[in-house]
Design a protein around this motif. Structure first.
Motif, PDB file in Angstrom:
ATOM      1  N   ASN A  93       0.861  -1.177   0.000  1.00 21.65           N
ATOM      2  CA  ASN A  93       0.000   0.000   0.000  1.00 21.65           C
ATOM      3  C   ASN A  93       0.900   1.230   0.000  1.00 21.65           C
ATOM      4  OD1 ASN A  93      -2.583  -1.404   0.279  1.00 21.65           O
ATOM      5  ND2 ASN A  93      -1.888  -1.895   2.351  1.00 21.65           N
ATOM      6  N   VAL A  94       0.347   2.366  -0.409  1.00 24.05           N
ATOM      7  CA  VAL A  94       1.152   3.590  -0.510  1.00 24.05           C
ATOM      8  C   VAL A  94       0.413   4.761   0.123  1.00 24.05           C
ATOM      9  CG1 VAL A  94       2.300   5.226  -2.059  1.00 24.05           C
ATOM     10  CG2 VAL A  94       2.182   2.796  -2.681  1.00 24.05           C
ATOM     11  N   PHE A  95       1.104   5.463   1.009  1.00 27.37           N
ATOM     12  CA  PHE A  95       0.666   6.765   1.500  1.00 27.37           C
ATOM     13  C   PHE A  95       1.681   7.762   0.956  1.00 27.37           C
ATOM     14  CE2 PHE A  95      -0.938   4.733   5.731  1.00 27.37           C
ATOM     15  CZ  PHE A  95      -1.970   4.105   5.044  1.00 27.37           C
ATOM     16  N   GLY A  96       1.219   8.760   0.191  1.00 28.63           N
ATOM     17  CA  GLY A  96       2.170   9.648  -0.456  1.00 28.63           C
ATOM     18  C   GLY A  96       1.921  11.116  -0.217  1.00 28.63           C
ATOM     19  N   GLU A  97       2.989  11.888  -0.303  1.00 26.86           N
ATOM     20  CA  GLU A  97       2.868  13.340  -0.296  1.00 26.86           C
ATOM     21  C   GLU A  97       2.158  13.784  -1.577  1.00 26.86           C
ATOM     22  OE1 GLU A  97       3.086  16.158   1.112  1.00 26.86           O
ATOM     23  OE2 GLU A  97       3.809  15.515   3.065  1.00 26.86           O
ATOM     24  N   LYS A  98       1.523  14.948  -1.504  1.00 27.46           N
ATOM     25  CA  LYS A  98       0.950  15.511  -2.720  1.00 27.46           C
ATOM     26  C   LYS A  98       2.081  16.076  -3.570  1.00 27.46           C
ATOM     27  CE  LYS A  98       1.732  19.757  -1.165  1.00 27.46           C
ATOM     28  NZ  LYS A  98       2.798  20.565  -1.781  1.00 27.46           N
ATOM     29  N   PRO A  99       1.887  16.228  -4.888  1.00 27.23           N
ATOM     30  CA  PRO A  99       0.705  15.845  -5.650  1.00 27.23           C
ATOM     31  C   PRO A  99       0.682  14.348  -5.950  1.00 27.23           C
ATOM     32  CG  PRO A  99       2.339  16.725  -7.141  1.00 27.23           C
ATOM     33  CD  PRO A  99       2.918  16.865  -5.743  1.00 27.23           C
ATOM     34  N   LEU A 100      -0.479  13.855  -6.344  1.00 19.58           N
ATOM     35  CA  LEU A 100      -0.619  12.448  -6.715  1.00 19.58           C
ATOM     36  C   LEU A 100       0.428  12.069  -7.758  1.00 19.58           C
ATOM     37  CD1 LEU A 100      -2.146   9.747  -6.743  1.00 19.58           C
ATOM     38  CD2 LEU A 100      -3.838  10.807  -8.269  1.00 19.58           C
ATOM     39  N   ALA A 101       0.578  12.885  -8.793  1.00 14.89           N
ATOM     40  CA  ALA A 101       1.602  12.692  -9.828  1.00 14.89           C
ATOM     41  C   ALA A 101       1.711  13.999 -10.612  1.00 14.89           C
ATOM     42  CB  ALA A 101       1.243  11.533 -10.739  1.00 14.89           C
ATOM     43  N   GLU A 102       2.618  14.018 -11.577  1.00 12.08           N
ATOM     44  CA  GLU A 102       2.869  15.266 -12.315  1.00 12.08           C
ATOM     45  C   GLU A 102       2.033  15.431 -13.573  1.00 12.08           C
ATOM     46  OE1 GLU A 102       6.981  17.423 -11.515  1.00 12.08           O
ATOM     47  OE2 GLU A 102       7.173  15.780 -12.938  1.00 12.08           O
ATOM     48  N   THR A 103       1.449  14.346 -14.087  1.00  8.15           N
ATOM     49  CA  THR A 103       0.623  14.433 -15.295  1.00  8.15           C
ATOM     50  C   THR A 103      -0.685  13.690 -15.073  1.00  8.15           C
ATOM     51  OG1 THR A 103       1.414  12.391 -16.359  1.00  8.15           O
ATOM     52  CG2 THR A 103       2.730  14.402 -16.700  1.00  8.15           C
ATOM     53  N   MET A 104      -1.694  14.018 -15.898  1.00  7.53           N
ATOM     54  CA  MET A 104      -2.982  13.332 -15.775  1.00  7.53           C
ATOM     55  C   MET A 104      -2.840  11.871 -16.157  1.00  7.53           C
ATOM     56  SD  MET A 104      -5.757  14.640 -14.617  1.00  7.53           S
ATOM     57  CE  MET A 104      -6.580  13.348 -13.706  1.00  7.53           C
ATOM     58  N   GLU A 105      -2.024  11.590 -17.140  1.00  8.36           N
ATOM     59  CA  GLU A 105      -1.792  10.203 -17.546  1.00  8.36           C
ATOM     60  C   GLU A 105      -1.209   9.394 -16.388  1.00  8.36           C
ATOM     61  OE1 GLU A 105       0.363   7.699 -21.178  1.00  8.36           O
ATOM     62  OE2 GLU A 105       0.955   9.771 -20.771  1.00  8.36           O
ATOM     63  N   GLN A 106      -0.275   9.987 -15.653  1.00  9.75           N
ATOM     64  CA  GLN A 106       0.313   9.298 -14.502  1.00  9.75           C
ATOM     65  C   GLN A 106      -0.708   9.126 -13.377  1.00  9.75           C
ATOM     66  OE1 GLN A 106       3.757  11.636 -13.481  1.00  9.75           O
ATOM     67  NE2 GLN A 106       5.072  10.647 -14.992  1.00  9.75           N
ATOM     68  N   SER A 321      -9.056  16.523  -7.646  1.00  7.67           N
ATOM     69  CA  SER A 321      -8.312  17.737  -7.297  1.00  7.67           C
ATOM     70  C   SER A 321      -7.127  17.933  -8.235  1.00  7.67           C
ATOM     71  CB  SER A 321      -7.840  17.667  -5.840  1.00  7.67           C
ATOM     72  OG  SER A 321      -8.942  17.601  -4.954  1.00  7.67           O
ATOM     73  N   MET A 322      -6.464  16.823  -8.590  1.00  5.71           N
ATOM     74  CA  MET A 322      -5.341  16.913  -9.532  1.00  5.71           C
ATOM     75  C   MET A 322      -5.812  17.337 -10.919  1.00  5.71           C
ATOM     76  SD  MET A 322      -2.490  16.600  -8.107  1.00  5.71           S
ATOM     77  CE  MET A 322      -1.651  16.732  -9.683  1.00  5.71           C
ATOM     78  N   ALA A 323      -7.032  16.950 -11.291  1.00  4.51           N
ATOM     79  CA  ALA A 323      -7.570  17.382 -12.581  1.00  4.51           C
ATOM     80  C   ALA A 323      -7.747  18.890 -12.605  1.00  4.51           C
ATOM     81  CB  ALA A 323      -8.900  16.687 -12.858  1.00  4.51           C
ATOM     82  N   MET A 324      -8.020  19.493 -11.437  1.00  7.87           N
ATOM     83  CA  MET A 324      -8.114  20.948 -11.365  1.00  7.87           C
ATOM     84  C   MET A 324      -6.746  21.576 -11.599  1.00  7.87           C
ATOM     85  SD  MET A 324     -10.699  21.260  -8.086  1.00  7.87           S
ATOM     86  CE  MET A 324     -11.079  23.016  -8.233  1.00  7.87           C
ATOM     87  N   VAL A 325      -5.717  21.014 -10.964  1.00  4.36           N
ATOM     88  CA  VAL A 325      -4.353  21.526 -11.116  1.00  4.36           C
ATOM     89  C   VAL A 325      -3.875  21.364 -12.563  1.00  4.36           C
ATOM     90  CG1 VAL A 325      -1.938  21.151 -10.477  1.00  4.36           C
ATOM     91  CG2 VAL A 325      -3.720  21.078  -8.724  1.00  4.36           C
TER      92      VAL A 325
END
Length: 346
Positions: A93-106, A321-325
């Motif tokens: 399992n993964v708990f991560g800092e934001k952002p989820l990733a750098e691109t929408m594809e990722q 939220s990432m889609a907004m960014v």
């Protein structure tokens, strides 16, 4: 208590300290490895925290050789996709800092792998676990001001971080605005529909990339969310939580990001003939949270594993939220309004 979570901490910069100190206070967690591409950083963090775990410069090797089942991803944004996918593919399992990733594809790739592997991926959105934001959410969701039509958030600060943020292409949007965008979704209970963004780098900026932006979002409840922000604004700073104005059918809610929120609503009296209405002030309810900010978010992440459910900040929700960014960044690139639904499927 039995050790349930064998944790590998990926990324041993300053941010990892809060994650490590939290883990050391849980009886069901053992930190089995520290990972950093610069092994000396891992060594330094181990010494600071009094850890005697193994040290690695490779995430896959760390997981395989320690039998870890949970990864804390505290690496820089550019590494999140690689760390998350490697960890889930190896059964963690993964708990991560934001952002989820750098691109929408990722972002989509992380969600897809979480679905396929059955492994949890949750994102650190610590601002959600602020009692004042929960109070503002309660004011809006309870119908105090009626249906919201306009949400405005202003964010103006001048932090001199140094390091990777100073050379990012979009430091404000990609590294910080996610907090305010995610908070807007939480407060009004709606998701993005479209975005138009103008991004720029003001005079005097010490950032290589654009450190200021104005964004207009259409939201799924029919409201409009307007974000105005700068990360190189010297003087008269707002709170790190932004300054908020939310206007609805019956009144307006205000939160300066520091005190408790309040609303002014049209008074329930006969106001026939009044050019402007009289208003009644309603104070936001004092919300008590068992834990707040980083600890609150991490508590929720661990609780979600215990209850076998998605965390509040699960990657599927956080992708909105990432889609907004990333939609805002795409709008800057193309110079036009972006349909989030179409962009979401990239």
């Amino acid at each position: 208590m039995t050790i349930k979570h064998r944790v590998v901490v990926a990324g041993c910069g300053g941010m990892s300290r809060a994650w490590i100190e939290y883990a050391l206070n849980r009886l069901d967690v053992e930190i089995v490895a520290l990972v950093d591409i610069k092994i000396e950083y891992a060594q330094a963090m181990a010494e600071k925290q009094g850890l005697h775990c193994r040290l690695f410069d490779n995430i896959e090797k760390a997981i395989k050789e320690t039998g870890a089942n949970l990864v804390f991803d505290v690496t820089i944004p550019a590494s999140h996709f690689q760390i998350a996918t490697a960890a889930m593919e190896l059964g963690c399992n993964v708990f991560g800092e934001k952002p989820l990733a750098e691109t929408m594809e990722q972002c989509n790739g992380i969600v897809a792998l979480s679905d396929q592997s059955g492994k949890s991926h949750a994102v650190m959105q610590n601002r959600r676990f602020d009692s004042r934001i929960r109070s503002l959410q309660q004011l809006i969701r309870s119908g105090t001001i009626g249906k919201p039509g306009y949400i405005g958030a202003e964010f103006f600060l001048g932090p001199h971080f140094g390091g990777f943020r100073d050379v990012m292409d979009s430091p404000l949007l990609l590294d910080m605005a996610i907090h305010t965008f995610d908070a807007a979704r939480l407060i009004i209970g709606a998701d993005p529909v479209s975005v138009y963004c103008h991004e720029f780098n003001p005079p005097g900026s010490w950032y290589k990339g654009n450190a200021a932006a104005i964004c207009i979002f259409e939201m799924s409840n029919g409201s409009v969310f307007c974000y105005q922000g700068s990360w190189c604004s010297e003087g008269v700073p707002t709170s790190w939580e932004s300054s908020w104005r939310i206007s609805g059918e019956k009144g307006t809610a205000i939160w300066d990001g520091q005190g408790n929120p309040y609303a002014e609503v049209v008074s329930d009296i006969d106001q026939t003939g009044n050019f402007t209405r009289d208003f009644t002030r309603i104070e936001g309810e004092i919300i008590e949270l068992e834990s707040t900010f980083h600890q609150g978010c991490l508590d929720e992440m661990f609780q979600s594993l215990e209850e076998n459910r998605p965390a509040e900040t699960d990657c599927r929700d956080n992708r909105q939220s990432m889609a907004m960014v990333l939609g805002a960044i795409e709008s800057v690139k193309l110079g036009k309004k972006i349909d989030i639904k179409e962009f979401f499927s990239i």
